[in-house]
Enzyme design. Structure first.
Site, PDB file in Angstrom:
ATOM      1  N   GLU A 248      23.199 -44.781  19.837  1.00 26.41           N
ATOM      2  CA  GLU A 248      23.667 -44.262  18.511  1.00 26.41           C
ATOM      3  C   GLU A 248      23.616 -45.339  17.547  1.00 26.41           C
ATOM      4  O   GLU A 248      24.498 -46.120  17.563  1.00 26.41           O
ATOM      5  CB  GLU A 248      25.179 -43.662  18.507  1.00 26.41           C
ATOM      6  CG  GLU A 248      25.221 -42.397  19.292  1.00 26.41           C
ATOM      7  CD  GLU A 248      24.396 -41.034  18.783  1.00 26.41           C
ATOM      8  OE1 GLU A 248      24.159 -41.217  17.548  1.00 26.41           O
ATOM      9  OE2 GLU A 248      24.535 -40.100  19.385  1.00 26.41           O
ATOM     10  N   CYS A 282      27.082 -44.676   9.182  1.00 27.58           N
ATOM     11  CA  CYS A 282      25.929 -44.528   9.755  1.00 27.58           C
ATOM     12  C   CYS A 282      25.248 -43.493   9.222  1.00 27.58           C
ATOM     13  O   CYS A 282      23.982 -43.848   8.813  1.00 27.58           O
ATOM     14  CB  CYS A 282      26.039 -44.417  10.926  1.00 27.58           C
ATOM     15  SG  CYS A 282      26.959 -43.180  11.758  1.00 27.58           S
TER      16      CYS A 282
HETATM   17  P1  NAD Z   1      27.281 -53.988  16.360  1.00 28.90           P
HETATM   18  O1  NAD Z   1      25.960 -53.714  16.933  1.00 28.90           O
HETATM   19  O2  NAD Z   1      27.643 -55.431  15.948  1.00 28.90           O
HETATM   20  O3  NAD Z   1      28.634 -54.045  17.474  1.00 28.90           O
HETATM   21  C1  NAD Z   1      28.720 -52.508  18.317  1.00 28.90           C
HETATM   22  C2  NAD Z   1      29.247 -52.915  19.446  1.00 28.90           C
HETATM   23  O4  NAD Z   1      28.508 -53.793  20.372  1.00 28.90           O
HETATM   24  C3  NAD Z   1      30.616 -54.001  19.403  1.00 28.90           C
HETATM   25  O5  NAD Z   1      31.671 -53.354  20.036  1.00 28.90           O
HETATM   26  C4  NAD Z   1      30.040 -55.306  19.886  1.00 28.90           C
HETATM   27  O6  NAD Z   1      31.184 -56.033  20.483  1.00 28.90           O
HETATM   28  C5  NAD Z   1      29.175 -54.728  20.877  1.00 28.90           C
HETATM   29  N1  NAD Z   1      28.090 -56.077  21.354  1.00 28.90           N
HETATM   30  C6  NAD Z   1      27.693 -56.921  20.541  1.00 28.90           C
HETATM   31  N2  NAD Z   1      26.888 -57.680  21.437  1.00 28.90           N
HETATM   32  C7  NAD Z   1      26.553 -56.968  22.547  1.00 28.90           C
HETATM   33  C8  NAD Z   1      25.717 -57.221  23.613  1.00 28.90           C
HETATM   34  N3  NAD Z   1      25.050 -58.180  23.679  1.00 28.90           N
HETATM   35  N4  NAD Z   1      26.008 -56.330  24.599  1.00 28.90           N
HETATM   36  C9  NAD Z   1      26.824 -55.492  24.580  1.00 28.90           C
HETATM   37  N5  NAD Z   1      27.502 -55.078  23.479  1.00 28.90           N
HETATM   38  C10 NAD Z   1      27.541 -55.875  22.490  1.00 28.90           C
HETATM   39  O7  NAD Z   1      27.492 -52.785  15.488  1.00 28.90           O
HETATM   40  P2  NAD Z   1      28.845 -52.681  14.384  1.00 28.90           P
HETATM   41  O8  NAD Z   1      28.731 -53.625  13.156  1.00 28.90           O
HETATM   42  O9  NAD Z   1      30.091 -52.709  15.210  1.00 28.90           O
HETATM   43  O10 NAD Z   1      28.791 -51.074  13.891  1.00 28.90           O
HETATM   44  C11 NAD Z   1      27.932 -51.035  12.767  1.00 28.90           C
HETATM   45  C12 NAD Z   1      26.466 -50.383  13.118  1.00 28.90           C
HETATM   46  O11 NAD Z   1      26.602 -49.173  13.936  1.00 28.90           O
HETATM   47  C13 NAD Z   1      25.806 -49.879  11.967  1.00 28.90           C
HETATM   48  O12 NAD Z   1      24.425 -50.121  12.323  1.00 28.90           O
HETATM   49  C14 NAD Z   1      25.936 -48.357  12.066  1.00 28.90           C
HETATM   50  O13 NAD Z   1      25.037 -47.677  11.311  1.00 28.90           O
HETATM   51  C15 NAD Z   1      26.053 -48.008  13.569  1.00 28.90           C
HETATM   52  N6  NAD Z   1      26.668 -46.819  13.802  1.00 28.90           N
HETATM   53  C16 NAD Z   1      26.002 -45.722  14.312  1.00 28.90           C
HETATM   54  C17 NAD Z   1      26.449 -44.652  14.687  1.00 28.90           C
HETATM   55  C18 NAD Z   1      25.802 -43.475  15.318  1.00 28.90           C
HETATM   56  O14 NAD Z   1      26.407 -42.341  15.426  1.00 28.90           O
HETATM   57  N7  NAD Z   1      24.592 -43.421  15.143  1.00 28.90           N
HETATM   58  C19 NAD Z   1      27.930 -44.493  14.272  1.00 28.90           C
HETATM   59  C20 NAD Z   1      28.591 -45.620  13.749  1.00 28.90           C
HETATM   60  C21 NAD Z   1      28.165 -46.651  13.638  1.00 28.90           C
END
Ligand code: NAD
Length: 503
Positions: A248, A282
């Protein structure tokens, strides 16, 4: 009683820790351990033990426990909303709404799981008429959930509730920006189930490396919500052991405003869709394509309404600060680039610390960052298009495909336009409505990811289909045997010709 998390920061200086901050003030709210790969593996191992108990509960038992969890959250909704307000920065009313929607999803998933996933008969067909056939959807085992911070209750709940209702145990790694909210949900779970079930849902805290460790900790699936860039890293880690993934990711959603649309309603919806939660949604509206006929009226309506919207952290603010400080630079870059390339900020365009003014940008080139990349801030670009066809074409011209909206006077035509938008979800004459319908699947295409949370698809996402045939009677001749004769297969060929070969 409060469910405030009680995971004290490690007193041992050798243990790495991180702070959770109030984004409005920068104040440290609490400090949490960065859990190591060994600790994550241990959590998954405990989850696998608890899984036995969880699966023995059956659908009925799981429904009872999920409802107890739902009740624990609902009864303390104000407490959780306050925590969301403090840790994420969004206004309390927004936090309340987010939690209310999440609670609704727990109920839906728990109630529907038996019907959607339970055994179902399937017609056996001509070639296997002596078989009784059925399919059922079995739990995968232990699911790892990696969550974002922008909707720290609603978004992970789309995986947590559905994975649990399907019979899985879950290890959840909340975002490092919202660990307390994840731990609050874990504690609410623990008080809703007997001792044997406490580790059916566990939280591990940490930064990206802890999330990466979860991918490699022996889980049966990873449900990831976050940016497309991180999603690629998660997929790479999961590929090492063929762990399936649900992605997602981000979006660049557009609203189309057609010739006969209610312009005031469209502007109101675009403003909410684009600016609420400081644009950190998102499925938020980041672009608008308005037809020539309504463009001027729409832009006037949108900018007038935007002037009444105000960021802040007080009780009457429309939206809060940018939760993740590093995002401010990205938002600023998108605005600056748009203006440098001939765009105009009709309102806003200014940044004060972590508070970004509501910004409406026009005349922005289609290949600029503000139109192509996820901004994740309270900005909207508005472009003039010839008609709905051009609007659809431009809407579809990004690598993302999460959601979007169509405003039109003819809602049936609106549905036709919605079908042509390359995205997972579209609302006609409203914004984001699909997210509040538990029965509808939620997810995207392209850089927005794949797989679905919510609805029947969301339940099946956390299962594997199990097909079973039961021979009802033995046939006098066996096709699947070395004892069969060439005459028999010739007869079969003749029957196939008669049945399928006509015309
Ligand atoms: P992010 O990608 O920075 O982090 C998301 C999660 O991934 C965090 O818990 C982070 O600690 C973890 N993470 C980071 N590096 C990792 C790795 N190498 N391996 C595994 N996990 C890792 O995203 P964010 O800033 O927390 O969230 C914002 C983003 O999420 C935006 O792009 C938004 O559009 C998206 N989002 C999508 C949806 C959806 O349902 N499609 C919903 C909410 C947010």
């Amino acid at each position: 009683m409060t469910l405030a998390p009680e995971r004290p920061a490690a007193a041992d200086p050798a243990v790495e820790v991180f702070d959770s901050l109030d984004p409005a003030t920068g104040e440290v709210l609490a400090t949490y351990p960065v859990q190591s790969a060994e600790e994550v593996e241990a959590a998954v191992a405990r989850a696998r033990v608890a899984l036995q108990w969880w699966q023995a509960q059956g659908y009925e038992g799981r429904r009872t426990h999920l409802r107890a969890w739902k009740g624990a959250i609902a009864r303390r909704i104000q407490e959780l909303a306050e925590l969301v307000h403090r840790e994420n920065g969004k206004p309390r009313p927004d936090a309340l709404l987010e939690i209310a929607l999440a609670v609704d999803h727990i109920e839906w998933a728990a109630k529907k799981a038996p019907k959607v996933l339970g055994p179902r008969r399937v017609a056996s067909g001509m070639m296997a008429a002596n078989q009784a056939s059925s399919v059922e959807y079995q739990a995968l085992g232990v699911v790892g959930v990696i969550g974002p911070w922008n909707y720290p209750v609603f978004t992970p709940m789309g995986s947590l509730a559905y994975a649990l209702a399907a019979g899985n145990a879950v290890v959840f790694k909340p975002s490092e920006f919202t660990p307390a909210i994840g731990l609050w949900l874990e504690r609410a779970w623990q008080m809703s189930v007997p001792a044997e079930g406490r580790e059916v849902l566990q939280v591990v805290t940490g930064l990206g490396a802890t999330g990466a460790a979860l991918c490699r900790a022996g889980v049966d699936k990873i449900a990831f919500t976050g940016s497309a860039a991180t999603g690629k890293k998660v997929m790479a880690a999961c590929a090492e052991t063929l762990v399936p993934v649900l992605m997602e990711c981000g979006g660049k959603d557009a609203m189309i405003v057609d010739d006969d649309a209610d312009v005031a309603a469209a502007a109101d919806a675009a403003l909410w869709g684009g600016m609420s939660n400081a644009g950190q949604t998102c499925i938020g509206i980041e672009r608008v394509y308005a037809t020539d006929k309504v463009y001027d009226a729409f832009v006037t309506e949108l900018t007038t309404r935007a002037a009444a919207v105000r960021p802040g952290s007080d009780a009457t603010a429309s939206y809060g600060p940018i939760t993740m400080p590093s995002q401010v630079g990205i938002i600023q870059r998108h605005i600056d680039d748009a203006v440098a390339r001939g765009g105009r900020a009709l309102t806003g365009g200014t940044v004060d610390g972590l508070f970004v003014a509501p910004t409406v940008l026009v005349d922005v080139p289609e290949d600029s960052a503000a139109v192509q990349e996820e901004t994740f801030g309270p900005t909207i670009t508005v472009a003039r298009v010839r008609d709905a066809d051009e609007a659809v074409e431009r809407t579809n011209a990004t690598s993302y495909g999460l959601a979007g909206a169509v405003f039109t006077g003819d809602s049936k035509r609106g549905v036709g336009i919605a079908r042509r938008i390359r995205s997972g979800m579209t609302s006609v004459n409203s914004v984001i409505a699909f997210a509040s319908v538990p029965g509808l699947p939620f997810g995207g295409v392209g850089d927005s990811g794949f797989g679905r949370i919510h609805g029947e698809d969301g339940l099946k996402e956390f299962t594997r289909a199990k097909a079973i045939t039961r021979q009802r009677f033995a046939l006098p001749v066996q096709l699947l045997s070395f004892t069969r004769t060439p005459e028999l297969t010739d007869k079969v060929a003749k029957v196939v010709g008669m049945v399928h070969g006509r015309g």
